[in-house]
Design a protein around this motif. Structure first.
Motif, mmCIF file in Angstrom:
data_model
loop_
_atom_site.group_PDB
_atom_site.id
_atom_site.type_symbol
_atom_site.label_atom_id
_atom_site.label_comp_id
_atom_site.label_asym_id
_atom_site.label_seq_id
_atom_site.Cartn_x
_atom_site.Cartn_y
_atom_site.Cartn_z
ATOM 1 N N LEU A 72 0.829 -1.212 0.000
ATOM 2 C CA LEU A 72 0.000 0.000 0.000
ATOM 3 C C LEU A 72 0.858 1.254 0.000
ATOM 4 O O LEU A 72 0.563 2.225 -0.711
ATOM 5 C CB LEU A 72 -0.934 -0.010 1.207
ATOM 6 C CG LEU A 72 -2.047 -1.062 1.182
ATOM 7 C CD1 LEU A 72 -2.793 -1.085 2.505
ATOM 8 C CD2 LEU A 72 -3.023 -0.800 0.035
ATOM 9 N N LEU A 73 1.924 1.244 0.775
ATOM 10 C CA LEU A 73 2.832 2.392 0.816
ATOM 11 C C LEU A 73 3.492 2.601 -0.543
ATOM 12 O O LEU A 73 3.599 3.728 -1.035
ATOM 13 C CB LEU A 73 3.892 2.176 1.891
ATOM 14 C CG LEU A 73 4.938 3.295 2.061
ATOM 15 C CD1 LEU A 73 4.254 4.596 2.475
ATOM 16 C CD2 LEU A 73 5.992 2.898 3.088
ATOM 17 N N PHE A 74 3.902 1.497 -1.157
ATOM 18 C CA PHE A 74 4.537 1.559 -2.471
ATOM 19 C C PHE A 74 3.577 2.092 -3.532
ATOM 20 O O PHE A 74 3.918 2.971 -4.322
ATOM 21 C CB PHE A 74 5.034 0.162 -2.860
ATOM 22 C CG PHE A 74 5.509 0.051 -4.282
ATOM 23 C CD1 PHE A 74 6.713 0.605 -4.666
ATOM 24 C CD2 PHE A 74 4.737 -0.606 -5.235
ATOM 25 C CE1 PHE A 74 7.154 0.501 -5.980
ATOM 26 C CE2 PHE A 74 5.164 -0.715 -6.543
ATOM 27 C CZ PHE A 74 6.380 -0.154 -6.916
ATOM 28 N N VAL A 75 2.352 1.567 -3.529
ATOM 29 C CA VAL A 75 1.344 1.982 -4.513
ATOM 30 C C VAL A 75 1.023 3.465 -4.377
ATOM 31 O O VAL A 75 1.001 4.208 -5.366
ATOM 32 C CB VAL A 75 0.056 1.142 -4.354
ATOM 33 C CG1 VAL A 75 -1.080 1.734 -5.185
ATOM 34 C CG2 VAL A 75 0.313 -0.301 -4.773
ATOM 35 N N LEU A 76 0.770 3.904 -3.153
ATOM 36 C CA LEU A 76 0.439 5.314 -2.926
ATOM 37 C C LEU A 76 1.594 6.229 -3.332
ATOM 38 O O LEU A 76 1.376 7.303 -3.903
ATOM 39 C CB LEU A 76 0.078 5.539 -1.458
ATOM 40 C CG LEU A 76 -1.247 4.915 -0.983
ATOM 41 C CD1 LEU A 76 -1.422 5.104 0.516
ATOM 42 C CD2 LEU A 76 -2.428 5.537 -1.733
ATOM 43 N N SER A 77 2.816 5.801 -3.046
ATOM 44 C CA SER A 77 3.993 6.620 -3.380
ATOM 45 C C SER A 77 4.173 6.744 -4.886
ATOM 46 O O SER A 77 4.372 7.844 -5.415
ATOM 47 C CB SER A 77 5.250 6.008 -2.744
ATOM 48 O OG SER A 77 5.131 5.944 -1.347
ATOM 49 N N TYR A 126 -7.384 14.452 -15.091
ATOM 50 C CA TYR A 126 -6.978 13.544 -16.164
ATOM 51 C C TYR A 126 -5.733 12.751 -15.756
ATOM 52 O O TYR A 126 -5.612 11.554 -16.055
ATOM 53 C CB TYR A 126 -6.691 14.316 -17.448
ATOM 54 C CG TYR A 126 -7.903 14.940 -18.097
ATOM 55 C CD1 TYR A 126 -9.194 14.569 -17.737
ATOM 56 C CD2 TYR A 126 -7.761 15.918 -19.088
ATOM 57 C CE1 TYR A 126 -10.307 15.145 -18.328
ATOM 58 C CE2 TYR A 126 -8.865 16.504 -19.696
ATOM 59 C CZ TYR A 126 -10.140 16.121 -19.300
ATOM 60 O OH TYR A 126 -11.240 16.701 -19.895
ATOM 61 N N SER A 127 -4.810 13.415 -15.086
ATOM 62 C CA SER A 127 -3.588 12.745 -14.639
ATOM 63 C C SER A 127 -3.912 11.648 -13.638
ATOM 64 O O SER A 127 -3.402 10.525 -13.738
ATOM 65 C CB SER A 127 -2.630 13.762 -14.011
ATOM 66 O OG SER A 127 -2.248 14.746 -14.941
ATOM 67 N N LEU A 154 4.521 2.999 -15.564
ATOM 68 C CA LEU A 154 3.561 2.579 -14.542
ATOM 69 C C LEU A 154 3.067 1.161 -14.785
ATOM 70 O O LEU A 154 3.043 0.330 -13.872
ATOM 71 C CB LEU A 154 2.374 3.541 -14.507
ATOM 72 C CG LEU A 154 2.629 4.895 -13.842
ATOM 73 C CD1 LEU A 154 1.442 5.825 -14.068
ATOM 74 C CD2 LEU A 154 2.874 4.729 -12.351
ATOM 75 N N PHE A 155 2.637 0.861 -16.023
ATOM 76 C CA PHE A 155 2.121 -0.494 -16.207
ATOM 77 C C PHE A 155 3.222 -1.536 -16.349
ATOM 78 O O PHE A 155 2.979 -2.723 -16.157
ATOM 79 C CB PHE A 155 1.075 -0.599 -17.334
ATOM 80 C CG PHE A 155 1.412 -0.014 -18.664
ATOM 81 C CD1 PHE A 155 0.750 1.114 -19.126
ATOM 82 C CD2 PHE A 155 2.346 -0.601 -19.481
ATOM 83 C CE1 PHE A 155 1.029 1.647 -20.384
ATOM 84 C CE2 PHE A 155 2.623 -0.093 -20.738
ATOM 85 C CZ PHE A 155 1.957 1.049 -21.173
ATOM 86 N N GLU A 183 1.929 6.157 -7.317
ATOM 87 C CA GLU A 183 0.810 6.856 -7.964
ATOM 88 C C GLU A 183 0.866 8.355 -7.690
ATOM 89 O O GLU A 183 0.590 9.159 -8.589
ATOM 90 C CB GLU A 183 -0.518 6.266 -7.487
ATOM 91 C CG GLU A 183 -0.785 4.873 -8.030
ATOM 92 C CD GLU A 183 -2.151 4.320 -7.635
ATOM 93 O OE1 GLU A 183 -2.572 3.304 -8.218
ATOM 94 O OE2 GLU A 183 -2.797 4.914 -6.743
ATOM 95 N N THR A 184 1.207 8.745 -6.473
ATOM 96 C CA THR A 184 1.309 10.176 -6.146
ATOM 97 C C THR A 184 2.406 10.850 -6.961
ATOM 98 O O THR A 184 2.210 11.954 -7.500
ATOM 99 C CB THR A 184 1.600 10.367 -4.644
ATOM 100 O OG1 THR A 184 0.549 9.776 -3.877
ATOM 101 C CG2 THR A 184 1.691 11.844 -4.298
ATOM 102 N N LEU A 185 3.551 10.191 -7.069
ATOM 103 C CA LEU A 185 4.667 10.737 -7.853
ATOM 104 C C LEU A 185 4.279 10.876 -9.321
ATOM 105 O O LEU A 185 4.530 11.914 -9.952
ATOM 106 C CB LEU A 185 5.891 9.832 -7.711
ATOM 107 C CG LEU A 185 7.120 10.216 -8.561
ATOM 108 C CD1 LEU A 185 7.632 11.594 -8.162
ATOM 109 C CD2 LEU A 185 8.215 9.151 -8.421
#
Length: 442
Positions: free
Chosen positions: A131-136, A161-162, A198-199, A138-140
């Motif tokens: 969860l920490l990795f995903v949030l970091s 859109y981003s 990202l993907f 995606e936020t970046l």
């Protein structure tokens, strides 16, 4: 309470995992049918198809997302994508941790099976790190893409859109709120690099990323991580070069581009089938060899315990290495100084067999229910099973029965071939052996 505990003990993890996805799809369908979710009324079939496509992080669509869904509907879609990509159990455990609740052994088993791991040890810690990795990440990515898109679309739309495309890309969903997907950004290196990164990261698998983070040296990585990294790099390079050469003179795709944009478009179209579903060139205009090659990429998919589907890259690599080993007279295939167990070989063979059986059976049914040429139908089925989202433009033309068949394929592709197998048959280990005998093959 006792009855609830009884059912939890009787229900196996594969049933719980499949049931969670099914409940998410049903819940999403009901929300998308709300009047505030769409600009105009949509059928129950289309709502169910869209909810299934989002929950299984596929990206196939029967209507234009941007013009059909309201902002509320798009947020529902994003929520389904995020929950479907990371897994409902991950979020359930996160909520329990947030409220300081104890995570029982049964929930740890569900998490273990969700991420296809062997032990329950450290599962809660891994969920926290995931969860920490995903949030970091995606936020970046949202920040970087917003910096690029705000001058183009303005503050509100640029950030929105981003956010939408970053969440869709990281979870390998492929949904876009632009009418032509990402075709208008085919020559934009910033959009291409950010979203493709990202993907690719999302498709590697969370445990691969953690292994790389914890062990900086290639020598200390697990065999699975080494296979995923080398296999991903090799396959992406081969796919980029192949599509570049096949589409080089195709004026309907990249034929009129500069060499730099041809490489950029070829790279994006090479990594997208694993299993993101975004496209920067019209998929239906690609040459047939390119489409056939893309179908292979969709079938292979990404990594285990990732947001991607398909048979998984490591499964494909195990089968290839086992084949090479057989022709070289090696009884036990080995890679990076490690021997691959016979159990893994049989598992890979089972995954591939069940996957091909699912695809062929579904395609057979679609040839009966639809009056659409075979090739586009085959492409649609491979895309649905790999939860990719690429299409030759026939999704909206499918009949109601055809859409339901594709929904079933997306569901099977997301829960995985082995989960499907465990749902149909209850495996048991034999405590005895029969004598060997000769069988003539080949």
């Amino acid at each position: 309470m006792k009855k609830s505990r009884f059912f939890r003990r009787r229900l196996s993890p594969p049933i719980i995992i499949s049931g969670n996805f099914l409940l998410l799809i049903i819940f999403g369908t009901l929300l998308l049918k709300l009047p505030i979710a769409t600009e105009h009324s949509i059928s129950w079939t289309d709502a169910f198809f869209t909810a299934t496509s989002a929950s299984t992080v596929t990206g196939l669509g029967v209507f234009d997302i941007g013009s059909t869904l309201t902002t509320f509907g798009e947020i529902i879609l994003l929520t389904l994508i995020q929950l479907g990509g990371l897994g409902i159990m991950t979020f359930a455990v996160a909520i329990l941790m947030l409220f300081g609740k104890k995570i029982g052994i049964q929930n740890r088993i569900y998490i273990r099976d969700s991420y296809n791991q062997q032990t329950v040890g450290g599962m809660v810690k891994y969920v926290r790190l995931i969860l920490l990795f995903v949030l970091s990440i995606e936020t970046l990515a949202i920040t970087l893409l917003s910096i690029h898109w705000i001058p183009i679309f303005g503050w509100r739309d640029g950030i929105y859109y981003s956010t939408f495309h970053v969440i869709s890309a990281f979870n390998n969903a492929g949904f876009s709120i632009f009418p032509e997907n990402l075709i208008p950004f085919v020559g934009d290196p910033i959009v291409t690099i950010i979203l493709s990164s990202l993907f690719v990261i999302g498709g590697l698998g969370f445990f691969v990323v953690m292994d790389i983070w914890n062990k900086k040296s290639f020598h200390h990585w697990t065999l699975h991580t080494k296979m995923m990294i080398t296999g991903t790099l090799l396959l992406n390079v081969i796919a980029t070069i192949t599509l570049f050469l096949l589409e080089y003179n195709n004026v309907n795709t990249i034929g009129d581009f500069s060499v730099g944009n041809k490489i950029l478009a070829s790279y994006f179209q090479a990594v997208s089938p694993r299993t993101a579903g975004f496209n920067t060139i019209p998929t239906g205009n690609m040459e047939e060899p390119s489409l056939l090659f893309t179908m292979l990429l969709m079938f292979i998919g990404g990594g285990t315990a990732s947001t991607a589907s398909g048979i998984k890259l490591t499964t494909f690599m195990v089968i290839v290495y086992a084949t090479i080993a057989y022709f070289r007279g090696i009884s036990e295939p080995h890679l990076f100084g490690r021997t691959i167990k016979t159990e893994i070989l049989l598992r890979s063979l089972a995954i591939t067999t069940v996957s091909l059986s699912t695809i062929i059976s579904s395609l057979f049914l679609l040839t009966i229910t639809e009056s659409i040429p075979l090739f586009p139908l085959a492409f649609e089925v491979f895309s649905a099973f790999g939860t990719v989202g690429l299409s030759m433009g026939i999704t909206g033309d499918l009949s109601s029965i055809g859409k339901l068949i594709v929904c079933l394929v997306m569901f099977m592709g997301r829960i995985g071939p082995l989960t499907l197998f465990y749902l149909l048959l209850k495996p048991k280990k034999e405590s005895y052996k029969f004598p060997y005998d000769q069988v003539h093959t080949g």
